[in-house]
Design a protein around this motif. Structure first.
Motif, PDB file in Angstrom:
ATOM      1  N   GLY B  92       0.758  -1.216  -0.125  1.00  0.00           N
ATOM      2  CA  GLY B  92      -0.120  -0.165   0.061  1.00  0.00           C
ATOM      3  C   GLY B  92       0.671   1.365  -0.079  1.00  0.00           C
ATOM      4  O   GLY B  92       0.586   2.182  -0.797  1.00  0.00           O
ATOM      5  N   TYR B  93       1.896   1.368   0.951  1.00  0.00           N
ATOM      6  CA  TYR B  93       2.608   2.330   1.027  1.00  0.00           C
ATOM      7  C   TYR B  93       3.452   2.511  -0.535  1.00  0.00           C
ATOM      8  O   TYR B  93       3.782   3.831  -0.936  1.00  0.00           O
ATOM      9  CB  TYR B  93       3.764   2.236   1.949  1.00  0.00           C
ATOM     10  CG  TYR B  93       3.169   2.752   3.359  1.00  0.00           C
ATOM     11  CD1 TYR B  93       2.781   3.925   3.516  1.00  0.00           C
ATOM     12  CD2 TYR B  93       2.961   1.773   4.520  1.00  0.00           C
ATOM     13  CE1 TYR B  93       2.395   4.214   4.853  1.00  0.00           C
ATOM     14  CE2 TYR B  93       2.512   2.119   5.615  1.00  0.00           C
ATOM     15  CZ  TYR B  93       1.919   3.553   5.784  1.00  0.00           C
ATOM     16  OH  TYR B  93       1.459   3.909   6.985  1.00  0.00           O
ATOM     17  N   PHE B  97       3.135   5.901  -2.768  1.00  0.00           N
ATOM     18  CA  PHE B  97       4.453   6.453  -3.254  1.00  0.00           C
ATOM     19  C   PHE B  97       4.225   6.659  -4.667  1.00  0.00           C
ATOM     20  O   PHE B  97       4.681   7.733  -5.027  1.00  0.00           O
ATOM     21  CB  PHE B  97       5.668   5.540  -2.732  1.00  0.00           C
ATOM     22  CG  PHE B  97       6.939   6.400  -3.369  1.00  0.00           C
ATOM     23  CD1 PHE B  97       7.526   7.089  -2.561  1.00  0.00           C
ATOM     24  CD2 PHE B  97       7.592   5.655  -4.492  1.00  0.00           C
ATOM     25  CE1 PHE B  97       8.980   7.667  -2.948  1.00  0.00           C
ATOM     26  CE2 PHE B  97       8.619   6.167  -4.810  1.00  0.00           C
ATOM     27  CZ  PHE B  97       9.261   7.083  -4.236  1.00  0.00           C
ATOM     28  N   LEU B  98       3.777   5.814  -5.286  1.00  0.00           N
ATOM     29  CA  LEU B  98       3.897   5.965  -6.932  1.00  0.00           C
ATOM     30  C   LEU B  98       2.761   6.896  -7.384  1.00  0.00           C
ATOM     31  O   LEU B  98       3.139   7.665  -8.179  1.00  0.00           O
ATOM     32  CB  LEU B  98       3.575   4.575  -7.338  1.00  0.00           C
ATOM     33  CG  LEU B  98       4.713   3.461  -7.357  1.00  0.00           C
ATOM     34  CD1 LEU B  98       4.046   2.130  -8.105  1.00  0.00           C
ATOM     35  CD2 LEU B  98       5.940   3.813  -7.956  1.00  0.00           C
ATOM     36  N   PHE B 125      -6.071   6.107   8.685  1.00  0.00           N
ATOM     37  CA  PHE B 125      -5.963   4.708   8.242  1.00  0.00           C
ATOM     38  C   PHE B 125      -7.121   4.284   7.430  1.00  0.00           C
ATOM     39  O   PHE B 125      -6.892   3.443   6.512  1.00  0.00           O
ATOM     40  CB  PHE B 125      -5.708   4.024   9.656  1.00  0.00           C
ATOM     41  CG  PHE B 125      -5.549   2.510   9.412  1.00  0.00           C
ATOM     42  CD1 PHE B 125      -4.426   2.241   8.878  1.00  0.00           C
ATOM     43  CD2 PHE B 125      -6.636   1.759   9.547  1.00  0.00           C
ATOM     44  CE1 PHE B 125      -4.414   0.782   8.375  1.00  0.00           C
ATOM     45  CE2 PHE B 125      -6.355   0.096   9.414  1.00  0.00           C
ATOM     46  CZ  PHE B 125      -5.402  -0.189   8.789  1.00  0.00           C
ATOM     47  N   GLU B 126      -8.072   4.788   7.835  1.00  0.00           N
ATOM     48  CA  GLU B 126      -9.171   4.336   6.951  1.00  0.00           C
ATOM     49  C   GLU B 126      -9.357   4.550   5.471  1.00  0.00           C
ATOM     50  O   GLU B 126      -9.795   3.563   4.535  1.00  0.00           O
ATOM     51  CB  GLU B 126     -10.710   5.016   7.207  1.00  0.00           C
ATOM     52  CG  GLU B 126     -11.386   4.330   8.565  1.00  0.00           C
ATOM     53  CD  GLU B 126     -10.854   4.511   9.917  1.00  0.00           C
ATOM     54  OE1 GLU B 126      -9.721   5.211   9.919  1.00  0.00           O
ATOM     55  OE2 GLU B 126     -11.363   3.699  10.771  1.00  0.00           O
ATOM     56  N   ASN B 127      -8.673   5.742   5.202  1.00  0.00           N
ATOM     57  CA  ASN B 127      -8.614   6.149   3.561  1.00  0.00           C
ATOM     58  C   ASN B 127      -7.519   5.333   3.208  1.00  0.00           C
ATOM     59  O   ASN B 127      -7.572   4.733   2.004  1.00  0.00           O
ATOM     60  CB  ASN B 127      -8.302   7.620   3.464  1.00  0.00           C
ATOM     61  CG  ASN B 127      -9.344   8.342   3.654  1.00  0.00           C
ATOM     62  OD1 ASN B 127     -10.333   8.199   2.872  1.00  0.00           O
ATOM     63  ND2 ASN B 127      -9.493   9.133   4.814  1.00  0.00           N
ATOM     64  N   PHE B 128      -6.323   5.152   4.009  1.00  0.00           N
ATOM     65  CA  PHE B 128      -5.343   3.973   3.399  1.00  0.00           C
ATOM     66  C   PHE B 128      -5.836   2.928   3.131  1.00  0.00           C
ATOM     67  O   PHE B 128      -5.623   2.061   1.953  1.00  0.00           O
ATOM     68  CB  PHE B 128      -4.225   4.113   4.635  1.00  0.00           C
ATOM     69  CG  PHE B 128      -3.307   3.215   3.988  1.00  0.00           C
ATOM     70  CD1 PHE B 128      -2.202   3.681   3.465  1.00  0.00           C
ATOM     71  CD2 PHE B 128      -3.053   2.040   4.605  1.00  0.00           C
ATOM     72  CE1 PHE B 128      -1.058   2.929   2.935  1.00  0.00           C
ATOM     73  CE2 PHE B 128      -2.141   1.072   4.128  1.00  0.00           C
ATOM     74  CZ  PHE B 128      -1.048   1.469   3.323  1.00  0.00           C
ATOM     75  N   TYR B 129      -6.908   2.394   4.075  1.00  0.00           N
ATOM     76  CA  TYR B 129      -7.610   0.887   4.159  1.00  0.00           C
ATOM     77  C   TYR B 129      -8.169   0.757   2.792  1.00  0.00           C
ATOM     78  O   TYR B 129      -8.124  -0.192   2.046  1.00  0.00           O
ATOM     79  CB  TYR B 129      -8.029   0.640   5.232  1.00  0.00           C
ATOM     80  CG  TYR B 129      -8.782  -0.671   5.334  1.00  0.00           C
ATOM     81  CD1 TYR B 129      -7.882  -1.563   5.754  1.00  0.00           C
ATOM     82  CD2 TYR B 129      -9.931  -0.988   4.977  1.00  0.00           C
ATOM     83  CE1 TYR B 129      -8.561  -3.044   5.836  1.00  0.00           C
ATOM     84  CE2 TYR B 129     -10.349  -2.315   4.860  1.00  0.00           C
ATOM     85  CZ  TYR B 129      -9.772  -3.179   5.337  1.00  0.00           C
ATOM     86  OH  TYR B 129     -10.256  -4.410   5.499  1.00  0.00           O
ATOM     87  N   THR B 130      -8.960   1.847   2.502  1.00  0.00           N
ATOM     88  CA  THR B 130      -9.800   1.721   1.285  1.00  0.00           C
ATOM     89  C   THR B 130      -9.156   1.736   0.255  1.00  0.00           C
ATOM     90  O   THR B 130      -9.609   0.778  -0.760  1.00  0.00           O
ATOM     91  CB  THR B 130     -10.770   3.379   1.429  1.00  0.00           C
ATOM     92  OG1 THR B 130     -11.365   3.243   2.664  1.00  0.00           O
ATOM     93  CG2 THR B 130     -11.880   2.937   0.211  1.00  0.00           C
TER      94      THR B 130
END
Lengths: 80, 569
Positions: B92-93, B97-98, B125-130
């Motif tokens: 995810g990271y 990054f891309l 975190f919720e947005n990252f998860y989505t």
């Protein structure tokens, strides 16, 4: 699980690997990145152990034989 | 945990008594049942000692065994699950990054260039998860269907060329998918039969909407009829209905409690109850899920210490619980809650969203299931969305309460009145359950649902899956744990023509991902068997049979109550 042949069993094993590591959900290029990193790491571990383990084993053997094997000889020398 | 075949007839007898409306005598049989149940609880479900103590303390309140299990997560599975999430987070990271350096296109909402120095909106975190986890397996959710969501349904086939960021419909239809996901407990989601006929008639007569609120010109005789029927169905003095189940909770709790009041809320309460509690402005304290000791402790503290700082007594103390918890499949320990409520003079708000129609020998919900007096519950809330195949929610209680709510609740004052066809659907289905339509279809469906539930849960347990919740709860969560298995389970099941609901992080704790089956009275044994064989097949394929209790042969378990003589105090 019943498998007809080895090929099927290997496919199932690979599927388990995908699921447990979670890379099942990744895109193919990400999968290949993960696989190549993992296999490079494993290959390096194997290579390092192949190169260095015999040396360490030999050194350890020499060390222990130095402790255990060297002693009686010197006592014999004293006796003489 | 599990009922052994030896106890089955005995349990059945205990249930029968309740069905007959007779109070079970406190004779040796019933007492020994409790004793066994407690022992079983202590022995098999790995529950902490405190809970066992509670059970024995109030053991006499239950007229039938209350078997609920939450088998603990195997350590290895937990570790592997965290590892899986770790790997996915790293990727995810990498993708973030891309996206940040515009190496790949970002399809999802992101910070705008002109809002560069504002508080970031999409970084939690919720947005990252989505973005990075949910999106990869999004094809398992929000599937459009194109038929009645009954026991079988038709799905619109869709495909994605860009890994679930966009979908295209192929124009084909996946037909005859067994529906294990709808809250269609009594099977009233149907487009034929008496309900559909009378709804069609009422639509022709009344039209589809009134376009006004109940307090203005939108009050129809149908609404009055429905409310009387609901009150009669529940055995309460009075009832009122709302057009939306979620708003029933979130708008009525603020009308009932306010500043200076205390809400004691179960930790797994539905979002609508949480929203209502927060909107009310009262103090909220949360007790552990279905843990009566935790609740009693909070009640005691509330009464001893009163409000913070001023130490004045609380104006009202409201206990908010649900009948069936839809994510855990557990049933509230209502007899104990009512005992506590009476002892500490608190009020009780019971949300029967899932339990109404689905529980109890007469389908009257969790109150009926335990054979209690509905008048012990101060505010009885429920929805028509699930068992009745309609829409909306109701609140039932004392006449004064309902009259107060009629004039003070936001959802009564401002909401448009319910559409007459929907009202008619509620009336017809409710009359069917009550047997007032002159048939026994309703009663049969309630019995069928109970049978299906027990059968399905027993078979799943025998197959070796970890399933959560009460033995009698038609919501059956099957634990998947690992993130990749959420996606894989949904896809593999659909490939085999079974539609299931899989649930992941925001709705559950991060490692407790699960698939949730909702049993319906419309499911035939044939369908359940097919579903079970497919679940077993997919379970083997994905290695989901985590349970460590399955090696224990069910019949061989000791069940002689003389053995446990010393356990009961």
């Amino acid at each position: 699980m019943n498998f007809k042949n080895l090929r099927e069993y290997l496919a199932w094993l690979y599927f388990q690997y995908l699921l447990i590591t979670g890379i099942y959900v990744l895109e193919p290029w990400e999968k290949s990145i993960f696989n190549s990193i993992l296999f490079t790491a494993i290959a390096m571990v194997i290579y390092t152990s192949y190169v260095f383990v015999p040396i360490h084993v030999r050194l350890a053997l020499e060390f222990f034989s130095g402790i255990c094997g060297g002693q009686p000889e010197s006592t014999v020398a004293l006796m003489n | 945990m599990t009922e052994s075949p030896a106890t089955k007839p005995v349990d059945g007898e205990a249930c029968e008594r309740v069905k007959n409306g007779l109070k079970p005598e406190r004779n040796g049989l019933v007492r020994s049942l409790h004793r066994c149940h407690e022992r079983q609880y202590k022995h098999h479900s790995l529950a902490d000692e405190e809970e066992v103590h509670t059970a024995s303390h109030y053991g006499s309140l239950y007229t039938q065994p209350f078997l609920e299990s939450f088998e603990e997560t195997p350590m290895l599975v937990a570790v592997l699950t965290y590892m899986g999430y770790g790997i996915l987070t790293i990727f995810g990271y990498l993708r973030d990054f891309l996206r940040h350096w515009k190496i790949e296109r970002c399809y999802i909402a992101r910070e705008k260039e002109e809002q560069r120095d504002f508080v970031p909106l999409y970084q939690d975190f919720e947005n990252f998860y989505t973005r990075n986890l949910y999106m990869r397996i999004r094809d398992n959710w929000n599937r459009p269907i194109c038929s009645v969501p009954g026991a079988k349904m038709d799905l619109m086939e869709r495909m994605s060329n860009d890994y679930n960021w966009t979908f295209e419909y192929t124009g084909r239809v996946v037909q005859e998918v067994i529906n294990m996901g709808s809250y269609n407990y009594l099977g009233f989601a149907e487009n034929t039969g008496p309900c559909a006929d009378s709804v069609a008639k009422v639509t022709a007569e009344y039209g589809v909407g009134v376009a006004s609120t109940r307090q203005e010109t939108g009050n129809l005789d149908k609404h009055e009829e429905m409310e009387k029927l609901v009150a009669q169905f529940l055995g309460m003095e009075s009832a009122m209905a709302f057009g939306m189940g979620f708003a029933t909770n979130s708008m009525n709790i603020p009308a009932l409690v306010g500043k200076g009041c205390l809400i004691l809320s179960d930790e797994l309460n539905h979002a609508s109850l949480v929203l209502g509690a927060r909107l009310s402005g009262s103090t909220i304290r949360v007790f552990k899920h279905n843990n009566m000791q935790s609740l009693e402790k909070l009640l005691r503290e509330a009464i001893v210490h009163g409000q913070p700082r001023t130490h004045r007594p609380w104006k009202k103390i409201l206990i908010v619980v649900e009948g069936i918890y839809s994510m855990e499949g557990s049933i509230v320990r209502l007899p104990e809650v009512i005992a506590l409520k009476k002892r500490y003079r608190a009020y009780l708000y019971l949300d029967e969203a899932h339990s109404i129609g689905a529980l109890g020998p007469r389908g009257r919900g969790v109150v009926d299931y335990f054979g209690l007096d509905p008048c012990d519950v101060d505010v009885l809330m429920g929805t028509f969305t699930k068992s009745f195949g309609a829409a909306g929610g109701y609140i039932a209680g004392k006449r004064e309460l309902i009259e107060f709510l009629r004039s003070h609740s936001h959802s009564a004052v401002y909401a448009t009145s319910m559409s007459p066809p929907v009202v008619e659907q509620i009336i017809t289905s409710m009359k069917c359950i009550m047997g007032e339509d002159g048939t026994t279809i309703g009663r049969e469906r309630v019995t069928q649902l109970a049978e299906n539930t027990v059968y399905f849960r027993r078979r799943l347990r025998e197959l070796g899956f970890i399933i959560y919740g009460n033995n009698d709860s038609p919501v059956v969560p099957l634990m998947l744990y690992m993130p990749a298995k959420i996606g894989a389970f949904g896809r593999e099941m659909l490939k085999r023509n079974i539609g299931v609901v899989v649930v992941g992080f925001p709705a559950t704790p991060i490692i407790e991902s699960r698939a949730r089956f909702c049993i319906s009275a419309a499911h035939t044994t044939d369908m359940l068997d097919r579903a079970l064989s497919v679940i077993s097949e997919v379970g083997d394929l994905l290695q989901l049979k985590y349970s460590r209790h399955r090696k224990r042969p069910l019949a061989a378990r000791p069940f002689d109550d003389s053995v446990y003589e010393d356990i009961d105090d």
